[in-house]
Structures are given as C-alpha cells and as structure tokens.
Enzyme design. Structure first.
Site, PDB file in Angstrom:
ATOM      1  N   SER A 191       0.802  -1.229   0.000  1.00 23.76           N
ATOM      2  CA  SER A 191       0.000   0.000   0.000  1.00 23.76           C
ATOM      3  C   SER A 191       0.832   1.276   0.000  1.00 23.76           C
ATOM      4  O   SER A 191       0.335   2.331  -0.377  1.00 23.76           O
ATOM      5  CB  SER A 191      -0.949   0.020   1.201  1.00 23.76           C
ATOM      6  OG  SER A 191      -0.226   0.212   2.391  1.00 23.76           O
ATOM      7  N   LYS A 237       0.548   4.336   6.660  1.00 23.32           N
ATOM      8  CA  LYS A 237      -0.069   5.178   5.628  1.00 23.32           C
ATOM      9  C   LYS A 237       0.419   6.611   5.795  1.00 23.32           C
ATOM     10  O   LYS A 237       0.966   6.993   6.814  1.00 23.32           O
ATOM     11  CB  LYS A 237      -1.605   5.184   5.746  1.00 23.32           C
ATOM     12  CG  LYS A 237      -2.270   3.836   5.770  1.00 23.32           C
ATOM     13  CD  LYS A 237      -2.264   3.136   4.447  1.00 23.32           C
ATOM     14  CE  LYS A 237      -3.012   1.808   4.604  1.00 23.32           C
ATOM     15  NZ  LYS A 237      -2.757   0.910   3.524  1.00 23.32           N
TER      16      LYS A 237
END
Length: 143
Positions: A29, A79
C-alpha cells in the site's frame, strides 16, 4: 567511572525503547515509498503534532474500539496523513464519511491514504482515531 558510563548507557537504551520502535512493512500500500520487508523507525506518540504528508503507523481498523494499541501485535498499518483535524476532507474520502463538500476533518480524527492507488485506507474505512496512532515514521532502516 565505568559504572557511571554503564548506568548512563542503560538509561539511554531504556528511554530509546520507550520513544522508538522498529516496524516491518507488510504489503504494497505504500509503494513506491516503502516496500514489503522494509523496516522503519517510528517515533512513538505525538499524534497531537501530526502534519499532512507524514507517514504514520496505526492500529488496523478491525481492532478499533476493541483494545488499546499494543506492541507485539501484528495488526499495524502504515499510511500517509492526507488531512488532520480542521482541514478539508479529501474528495476521495468524503463519500465514505458522509461529508458534504468542504467539510472539515473532526477533532481527534485523521484521514490517511496509501501511496499506492490500490491501497485500503480512509477511502475504505473512513477516519482513523488519533488514539490508534502508534507514531510517526522518522527513518527507513538499512536492509
């Protein structure tokens, strides 16, 4: 003198362990910034000083509300912060959080996005609660 130096070193190690933690990246990700297997140094805490663009490690969405973050757990995500409280909710997240255009991120919530467009992030789960943030990535460790 030797005992003093040893004592100072032990104290420094104990303080460092309370402030820093090494986390291994799993998944794609955050590619191209971070790849599976990369290790990153994370400064614990500091959720109140977060800024857009910083990379954070936080407890995964399925654990929210079940238990406080704990070390040793395998449920940490990494993230990039896309918006902090008081900033405008990004269009890509607005529908997920039922925010009309121009809405602001509420207090003690974050919007996070992976660098990889196929990332599961706030576009899938909505806001991340501040109390689920382990800390901010400050360095990629040498492989």
């Amino acid at each position: 003198m030797g005992y003093l130096i040893a004592g100072v070193l032990v104290a420094a190690v104990l303080v460092a362990r309370r402030l820093l933690v090494v986390v291994q990246v799993a998944g794609t990700s955050m590619t191209p910034a971070y790849h599976p297997g990369d290790r990153v140094l994370v400064r614990r805490g500091g959720a109140g000083r977060l800024r857009r663009g910083q990379v954070v490690v936080f407890q995964s969405a399925h654990m929210w509300g079940l238990a406080p973050p704990r070390l040793g757990a395998t449920d940490w995500f990494i993230k990039r912060v896309a918006a902090i409280p008081g900033e405008t909710v990004p269009d890509s997240v607005a529908a997920r959080v039922d925010a009309p255009p121009g809405s602001l991120v509420p207090a003690r919530r974050l919007v996070v996005l992976g660098d990889n467009p196929a990332s599961r992030d706030s576009r899938a789960w909505g806001y991340v609660p501040y109390d689920r943030v382990l800390g901010v990535v400050i360095h990629r460790m040498p492989s």
